[in-house]
Design a protein around this motif. Structure first.
Motif, PDB file in Angstrom:
ATOM      1  N   ILE A   2       0.727  -1.165  -0.497  1.00 58.29           N
ATOM      2  CA  ILE A   2       0.232   0.096   0.303  1.00 58.29           C
ATOM      3  C   ILE A   2       0.928   1.831  -0.337  1.00 58.29           C
ATOM      4  N   VAL A   3       0.589   1.909  -0.767  1.00 59.81           N
ATOM      5  CA  VAL A   3       1.248   3.564  -1.064  1.00 59.81           C
ATOM      6  C   VAL A   3       1.002   4.993  -1.452  1.00 59.81           C
ATOM      7  N   ALA A   4       1.222   5.320  -1.244  1.00 64.83           N
ATOM      8  CA  ALA A   4       0.861   7.266  -1.892  1.00 64.83           C
ATOM      9  C   ALA A   4       1.572   7.325  -2.809  1.00 64.83           C
ATOM     10  N   ALA A   5       1.370   7.647  -4.218  1.00 67.48           N
ATOM     11  CA  ALA A   5       2.753   8.173  -5.019  1.00 67.48           C
ATOM     12  C   ALA A   5       2.534   9.286  -5.740  1.00 67.48           C
ATOM     13  N   ALA A   6       3.289  10.169  -6.104  1.00 65.33           N
ATOM     14  CA  ALA A   6       2.649  11.225  -6.963  1.00 65.33           C
ATOM     15  C   ALA A   6       3.282  10.789  -8.877  1.00 65.33           C
ATOM     16  N   GLU A   7       2.913  11.344  -9.208  1.00 63.75           N
ATOM     17  CA  GLU A   7       2.730  10.849 -10.654  1.00 63.75           C
ATOM     18  C   GLU A   7       4.230  10.872 -11.228  1.00 63.75           C
ATOM     19  N   LEU A 111      -3.026   1.070  -4.470  1.00 63.62           N
ATOM     20  CA  LEU A 111      -1.829   3.231  -4.724  1.00 63.62           C
ATOM     21  C   LEU A 111      -2.961   3.872  -4.826  1.00 63.62           C
ATOM     22  N   THR A 112      -2.384   5.178  -4.384  1.00 59.61           N
ATOM     23  CA  THR A 112      -3.332   6.369  -3.883  1.00 59.61           C
ATOM     24  C   THR A 112      -1.580   7.259  -5.284  1.00 59.61           C
ATOM     25  N   VAL A 138     -10.383   4.757  -8.972  1.00 55.21           N
ATOM     26  CA  VAL A 138     -11.611   5.347  -8.538  1.00 55.21           C
ATOM     27  C   VAL A 138     -10.671   7.011  -7.894  1.00 55.21           C
ATOM     28  N   SER A 139     -11.160   7.852  -9.364  1.00 55.70           N
ATOM     29  CA  SER A 139     -11.253   9.277  -9.157  1.00 55.70           C
ATOM     30  C   SER A 139     -11.758  10.515  -8.157  1.00 55.70           C
ATOM     31  N   HIS A 140     -10.896  10.983  -7.261  1.00 55.13           N
ATOM     32  CA  HIS A 140     -11.584  11.908  -6.627  1.00 55.13           C
ATOM     33  C   HIS A 140     -10.237  13.376  -6.933  1.00 55.13           C
ATOM     34  N   SER A 141     -11.677  14.371  -6.616  1.00 54.53           N
ATOM     35  CA  SER A 141     -11.174  15.468  -7.060  1.00 54.53           C
ATOM     36  C   SER A 141     -10.344  16.459  -5.705  1.00 54.53           C
ATOM     37  N   ARG A 142     -10.076  17.377  -5.991  1.00 51.59           N
ATOM     38  CA  ARG A 142      -9.079  18.156  -5.510  1.00 51.59           C
ATOM     39  C   ARG A 142     -10.486  18.783  -5.012  1.00 51.59           C
ATOM     40  N   SER A 151      -6.018   9.744  -7.331  1.00 52.19           N
ATOM     41  CA  SER A 151      -6.686   8.315  -7.083  1.00 52.19           C
ATOM     42  C   SER A 151      -6.957   6.980  -6.446  1.00 52.19           C
ATOM     43  N   PHE A 152      -7.434   5.920  -6.660  1.00 55.49           N
ATOM     44  CA  PHE A 152      -7.357   4.782  -6.306  1.00 55.49           C
ATOM     45  C   PHE A 152      -7.409   3.810  -6.912  1.00 55.49           C
ATOM     46  N   LEU A 153      -6.518   3.734  -6.931  1.00 55.88           N
ATOM     47  CA  LEU A 153      -5.394   2.522  -8.103  1.00 55.88           C
ATOM     48  C   LEU A 153      -6.120   0.809  -7.217  1.00 55.88           C
ATOM     49  N   THR A 154      -6.014   0.096  -7.745  1.00 59.16           N
ATOM     50  CA  THR A 154      -5.294  -1.418  -7.253  1.00 59.16           C
ATOM     51  C   THR A 154      -5.283  -1.634  -8.796  1.00 59.16           C
ATOM     52  N   TYR A 155      -3.889  -2.795  -8.501  1.00 62.20           N
ATOM     53  CA  TYR A 155      -3.267  -3.789  -9.471  1.00 62.20           C
ATOM     54  C   TYR A 155      -2.853  -4.963  -8.440  1.00 62.20           C
ATOM     55  N   ILE A 156      -3.028  -5.900  -9.758  1.00 59.05           N
ATOM     56  CA  ILE A 156      -3.288  -7.191  -8.941  1.00 59.05           C
ATOM     57  C   ILE A 156      -2.308  -7.961 -10.175  1.00 59.05           C
ATOM     58  N   ARG A 157      -1.016  -8.766  -9.663  1.00 56.91           N
ATOM     59  CA  ARG A 157      -0.168  -9.631 -10.285  1.00 56.91           C
ATOM     60  C   ARG A 157      -0.680 -10.501 -11.340  1.00 56.91           C
TER      61      ARG A 157
END
Length: 158
Positions: A2-7, A111-112, A138-142, A151-157
């Protein structure tokens, strides 16, 4: 993981988070609550105290590293995963070096993605689309509680 990362994959500077996003912190709390959280020593030291209702597993090369009661200290990611084996869903929460190692063994990334770029000294590794499949976005606006779009993103291997 679980992580929050910028562009630009920035995740921290001077052992601190770069932004404060209320909904991201709530998501982190909800997802990790009741689970083992695996982290490097510097990430652990960035907390004022251990987070409630989670088992902390700290990876360090230091001998005799002192931690509060209930915190597990190990010397490798492999040992951290082994110490968390009774938890069906332990979370790797950082930092940068631990994420690099964990990318090889993790099966899911929460990932956020903060939609801006930041100056940083710690980065999340690139997510290889040939290995990881995005399954949720799932996108969230300022708004008044959030200084950045995210955005909240989920990735699966795969």
């Amino acid at each position: 993981m679980i992580v929050a990362a910028a562009e630009n994959d920035a995740i921290g500077k001077d052992n601190k988070l770069i932004w404060h996003l209320s909904d991201d912190l709530k998501r982190f709390k909800n997802l990790t609550n009741g689970h083992h959280i695996i982290m490097g020593r510097k990430t652990f030291e960035s907390f004022p105290k251990p987070l409630p209702n989670r088992t902390h597993v700290v990876i360090t090369r230091q001998d005799n590293y002192k931690v509060p009661e209930g915190v597990i200290v190990v010397n490798s990611l492999e040992d951290a995963i082994d110490a968390s084996k009774k938890d069906l869903n332990p979370f790797i929460i950082g930092g940068g070096e631990i994420y690099k190692q964990a990318l090889l063994v993790a099966n899911k990334i929460e990932l956020t993605r903060v939609h801006d770029s930041f100056e940083a000294d710690t980065f999340f590794p690139k997510i290889d689309a040939s290995i990881w499949e995005e399954t949720s976005n799932v996108s969230h606006s300022r708004d008044e509680k959030h200084d950045y779009d995210f955005s909240f993103l989920t990735y699966i291997r795969k």
